[in-house]
Scaffold this active site. Structure first.
Site, PDB file in Angstrom:
ATOM      1  N   LEU A 129     -77.347 -10.388 -86.651  1.00 52.49           N
ATOM      2  CA  LEU A 129     -78.426 -10.452 -85.661  1.00 52.49           C
ATOM      3  C   LEU A 129     -77.856 -10.443 -84.242  1.00 52.49           C
ATOM      4  O   LEU A 129     -78.255  -9.641 -83.405  1.00 52.49           O
ATOM      5  CB  LEU A 129     -79.265 -11.710 -85.904  1.00 52.49           C
ATOM      6  CG  LEU A 129     -80.390 -12.010 -84.908  1.00 52.49           C
ATOM      7  CD1 LEU A 129     -81.475 -10.931 -84.971  1.00 52.49           C
ATOM      8  CD2 LEU A 129     -80.995 -13.395 -85.177  1.00 52.49           C
ATOM      9  N   GLY A 135     -77.618 -13.167 -77.598  1.00 56.62           N
ATOM     10  CA  GLY A 135     -77.300 -14.361 -78.377  1.00 56.62           C
ATOM     11  C   GLY A 135     -78.575 -15.149 -78.607  1.00 56.62           C
ATOM     12  O   GLY A 135     -79.340 -14.869 -79.525  1.00 56.62           O
ATOM     13  N   GLN A 283     -65.254 -56.920 -86.170  1.00 54.28           N
ATOM     14  CA  GLN A 283     -66.675 -56.606 -86.035  1.00 54.28           C
ATOM     15  C   GLN A 283     -66.914 -55.300 -85.280  1.00 54.28           C
ATOM     16  O   GLN A 283     -67.832 -54.541 -85.610  1.00 54.28           O
ATOM     17  CB  GLN A 283     -67.402 -57.755 -85.326  1.00 54.28           C
ATOM     18  CG  GLN A 283     -68.917 -57.623 -85.379  1.00 54.28           C
ATOM     19  CD  GLN A 283     -69.608 -58.769 -84.671  1.00 54.28           C
ATOM     20  OE1 GLN A 283     -69.448 -58.941 -83.469  1.00 54.28           O
ATOM     21  NE2 GLN A 283     -70.365 -59.568 -85.414  1.00 54.28           N
ATOM     22  N   GLU A 368     -76.669 -20.322 -85.593  1.00 51.85           N
ATOM     23  CA  GLU A 368     -78.054 -20.259 -86.083  1.00 51.85           C
ATOM     24  C   GLU A 368     -79.017 -20.872 -85.070  1.00 51.85           C
ATOM     25  O   GLU A 368     -79.988 -21.546 -85.415  1.00 51.85           O
ATOM     26  CB  GLU A 368     -78.197 -20.888 -87.468  1.00 51.85           C
ATOM     27  CG  GLU A 368     -77.597 -19.979 -88.524  1.00 51.85           C
ATOM     28  CD  GLU A 368     -78.172 -20.142 -89.903  1.00 51.85           C
ATOM     29  OE1 GLU A 368     -79.385 -20.414 -90.029  1.00 51.85           O
ATOM     30  OE2 GLU A 368     -77.417 -19.983 -90.863  1.00 51.85           O
TER      31      GLU A 368
END
Length: 383
Positions: A129, A135, A283, A368
């Site tokens: 694509l 982009g 901790q 994506e």
């Protein structure tokens, strides 16, 4: 696997799948992950193991020789492979990305011709694509397809194509009517062996170095007209519909990478001693681990909910797909960065896997659709 699974729960079948994929990944993929990254080579061992166990393209329907796995099962496969090797997880992920346009919009003839070899492990599928100047604005692509009798002739360049050169098949988006912008884009299946198809040099990347990313060049590539996916002008709509489903696979990859980093960090802090006791007893360290696990579990629940919506093709899938990808990838970057911190100086060296996981996690915020684009998508599709 049926379509009626609960929105927030995995079935016993899904958990059995997870156990089997995890065992396979640890035995057959993990031992090569560091070398694949270091050498920047394709993870052939992973491909062989996934194909041998029918896990390379589990989404392909049974009617075309596939496993017929639902969207959640596909997520679990990608997640468990990514837990040991981000590059290798792109085999099942990109096989789905590349072939889903055919599944969603292709003719029966096209499905039979291309999904069968994919399911059999004879070929991989990539998705073309993006372009050098298209982009985030994918509709601004320049690659052209011109009708010539019973053929289409393609010319142009695609960039950032995952597994390019290794995959046999490519779903390619090209402009068939320049006056129509996104409605003038059509989708085609192009084969690696088609005359006029060539590839650029592999990109030199920060992470996922085992998955080749190359430019793909189309120089008067002449393909039969029946290789068009769906009707002319519907390619962009198919591309976007595909991403609604496959963004969830990137969320799955992000989950797996983050889980691998958390698992390693948990083990390390129990063994590493400072001030006379394991650093896991402090901790500050415990709170870091708690936050990492909490955010990762939140990302997993969102991703699994999105996968359920993908399977049912719910009306709010677009929002959930974008949300899962965006949230899980942001969490993966945070968790892997914290894992490096927990290992101190060792975390910054290639002798330990968390720096690789941190590098691999970064791309999940970018491809994506960047996370900035995901936020645009979510804003336009608020439930």
């Amino acid at each position: 696997m049926g379509k009626d699974f609960d929105l927030y729960r995995t079935s016993e079948e899904h958990e059995m799948l997870r156990e089997s994929v995890r065992a396979l990944a640890e035995a057959k993929i993990a031992p090569f992950a560091a070398a694949v990254d270091e050498e920047g080579r394709f993870p052939q061992e992973a491909l062989d193991a996934l194909v041998a166990n029918d896990l390379h393209a589990v989404h392909v329907p049974e009617s075309y020789g596939g496993a017929g796995a639902d969207a959640l099962a596909t997520v679990i496969v990608i997640e468990e492979v990514a837990r040991v090797c981000g590059s290798s997880s792109l085999i099942p992920a990109v096989n789905k990305l590349g072939s889903l346009p055919v599944v969603l919009s292709g003719s029966e003839e096209l499905k039979a011709k291309y999904l069968g070899p994919l399911a059999a492990g004879e070929a991989m599928f990539s998705y073309a694509l993006s372009e050098p100047d298209a982009g985030s604005d994918a509709a601004g692509m320049k690659t052209r397809a011109v009708r010539d009798g019973d053929f289409w002739v393609l010319n142009g360049v695609k960039r950032w194509i995952t597994n390019a050169g290794v995959s046999e098949y490519y779903t390619v988006m090209a402009v068939t009517d320049p006056s129509m912008r996104s409605k003038g884009i059509s989708a085609f299946v192009v084969e690696k062996s088609d005359e006029g198809v060539s590839f650029g040099a592999p990109e030199k990347k920060l992470g996922i170095k085992g998955s080749p990313t190359r430019e793909v060049y189309f120089d008067n590539v002449r393909i039969p007209a029946d290789r068009m996916i769906g009707a002319e002008g519907t390619g962009f709509a198919t591309a976007m519909k595909t991403l609604d489903h496959t963004r969830i696979t990137i969320a799955a990859q992000a989950l797996g990478i983050a889980q691998g980093a958390l698992d390693y960090a948990k083990g390390y802090v129990k063994e590493r001693k400072q001030f006379g006791k394991p650093i896991a007893d402090f901790q500050g360290v415990q709170f870091m681990l708690a936050d990492m696990a909490m955010k990762l579990e939140a990302a997993r629940q969102l991703t699994y909910a999105a996968a359920a919506k993908s399977e049912r093709v719910d009306g709010d899938l677009t929002f959930f797909g974008a949300a899962a990808k965006c949230f899980a990838s942001d969490v993966a970057m945070e968790v892997t960065t914290d894992a490096v911190q927990l290992l101190g100086g060792y975390g910054y060296t290639r002798d330990y896997p968390v720096e690789r996981m941190m590098r691999d996690a970064k791309i999940t915020q970018i491809y994506e659709g960047t996370n900035q684009v995901q936020r645009i998508v979510m804003a336009r599709n608020l439930p």
